[in-house]
Scaffold this active site. Structure first.
Site, PDB file in Angstrom:
ATOM      1  N   GLY A 166      -1.517   4.105  -5.101  1.00 13.82           N
ATOM      2  CA  GLY A 166      -1.403   2.866  -5.859  1.00 13.82           C
ATOM      3  C   GLY A 166      -0.379   2.934  -6.976  1.00 13.82           C
ATOM      4  O   GLY A 166      -0.356   2.055  -7.839  1.00 13.82           O
ATOM      5  N   CYS A 171       0.838  -1.197   0.000  1.00 12.20           N
ATOM      6  CA  CYS A 171       0.000   0.000   0.000  1.00 12.20           C
ATOM      7  C   CYS A 171       0.877   1.252   0.000  1.00 12.20           C
ATOM      8  O   CYS A 171       1.836   1.339   0.769  1.00 12.20           O
ATOM      9  CB  CYS A 171      -0.889  -0.023   1.244  1.00 12.20           C
ATOM     10  SG  CYS A 171      -1.849   1.472   1.512  1.00 12.20           S
ATOM     11  N   CYS A 172       0.532   2.214  -0.864  1.00 12.88           N
ATOM     12  CA  CYS A 172       1.187   3.528  -0.850  1.00 12.88           C
ATOM     13  C   CYS A 172       0.063   4.567  -0.792  1.00 12.88           C
ATOM     14  O   CYS A 172      -1.014   4.282  -0.286  1.00 12.88           O
ATOM     15  CB  CYS A 172       2.076   3.704  -2.077  1.00 12.88           C
ATOM     16  SG  CYS A 172       1.185   3.708  -3.652  1.00 12.88           S
ATOM     17  N   TYR A 173       0.304   5.755  -1.279  1.00 12.28           N
ATOM     18  CA  TYR A 173      -0.727   6.802  -1.248  1.00 12.28           C
ATOM     19  C   TYR A 173      -1.851   6.550  -2.245  1.00 12.28           C
ATOM     20  O   TYR A 173      -3.025   6.550  -1.889  1.00 12.28           O
ATOM     21  CB  TYR A 173      -0.106   8.173  -1.534  1.00 12.28           C
ATOM     22  CG  TYR A 173       0.831   8.633  -0.462  1.00 12.28           C
ATOM     23  CD1 TYR A 173       0.345   9.206   0.710  1.00 12.28           C
ATOM     24  CD2 TYR A 173       2.204   8.476  -0.607  1.00 12.28           C
ATOM     25  CE1 TYR A 173       1.211   9.615   1.707  1.00 12.28           C
ATOM     26  CE2 TYR A 173       3.075   8.890   0.382  1.00 12.28           C
ATOM     27  CZ  TYR A 173       2.575   9.460   1.539  1.00 12.28           C
ATOM     28  OH  TYR A 173       3.435   9.853   2.523  1.00 12.28           O
ATOM     29  N   PHE A 223      -3.842   4.070  -0.067  1.00 10.04           N
ATOM     30  CA  PHE A 223      -4.463   4.422   1.210  1.00 10.04           C
ATOM     31  C   PHE A 223      -5.490   5.527   1.040  1.00 10.04           C
ATOM     32  O   PHE A 223      -6.484   5.553   1.766  1.00 10.04           O
ATOM     33  CB  PHE A 223      -3.408   4.830   2.241  1.00 10.04           C
ATOM     34  CG  PHE A 223      -4.013   5.093   3.585  1.00 10.04           C
ATOM     35  CD1 PHE A 223      -4.411   4.030   4.385  1.00 10.04           C
ATOM     36  CD2 PHE A 223      -4.230   6.378   4.036  1.00 10.04           C
ATOM     37  CE1 PHE A 223      -5.008   4.251   5.618  1.00 10.04           C
ATOM     38  CE2 PHE A 223      -4.818   6.613   5.272  1.00 10.04           C
ATOM     39  CZ  PHE A 223      -5.210   5.548   6.069  1.00 10.04           C
TER      40      PHE A 223
END
Length: 110
Positions: free
Chosen positions: A70, A66-68, A95
């Site tokens: 995708g 998971c990042c900000y 996220f």
């Protein structure tokens, strides 16, 4: 030689399996963002702890990065797939999308 690839996972798919705790979620956002809020039981993965994580992880457990939004998670997922993880996903929407759709399913703190 075959290229090692990761898969994509939609936030609804992760939500459906989250209660089972069958998937390991790693969050690659910056420390302050992770501290402020993250997906329940997510592990904060950084350049400082990635070697330990890889050494200690179950390489066969489904792994969701998971990042900000995708985007960065795709490169991280590709890297982890190349490190012998067998079932790696990049969380589409990241996220930001998770927080928008599941605001009641967020943890705060480390």
């Amino acid at each position: 030689m075959t290229e090692v690839v990761f898969k994509h996972m939609h936030i609804n798919e992760l939500y459906a399996v989250l209660a089972e705790q069958s998937h390991v979620v790693v969050d690659i956002r910056d420390p302050a963002s992770f501290q402020a809020s993250h997906i329940p039981n997510a592990i904060h993965l950084t350049n400082d702890n990635i070697s330990d994580f890889i050494r200690e992880a179950d390489l066969d457990a489904p792994l969701v990065v998971c990042c900000y939004h995708g985007n960065s998670s795709q490169q991280a997922a590709q890297f982890l797939a190349s490190q012998d993880f067998t079932d790696v996903y990049s969380l589409d929407g990241g996220f930001v999308d998770w927080q928008l759709h599941y605001p009641e399913h967020i943890e705060k703190g480390a």
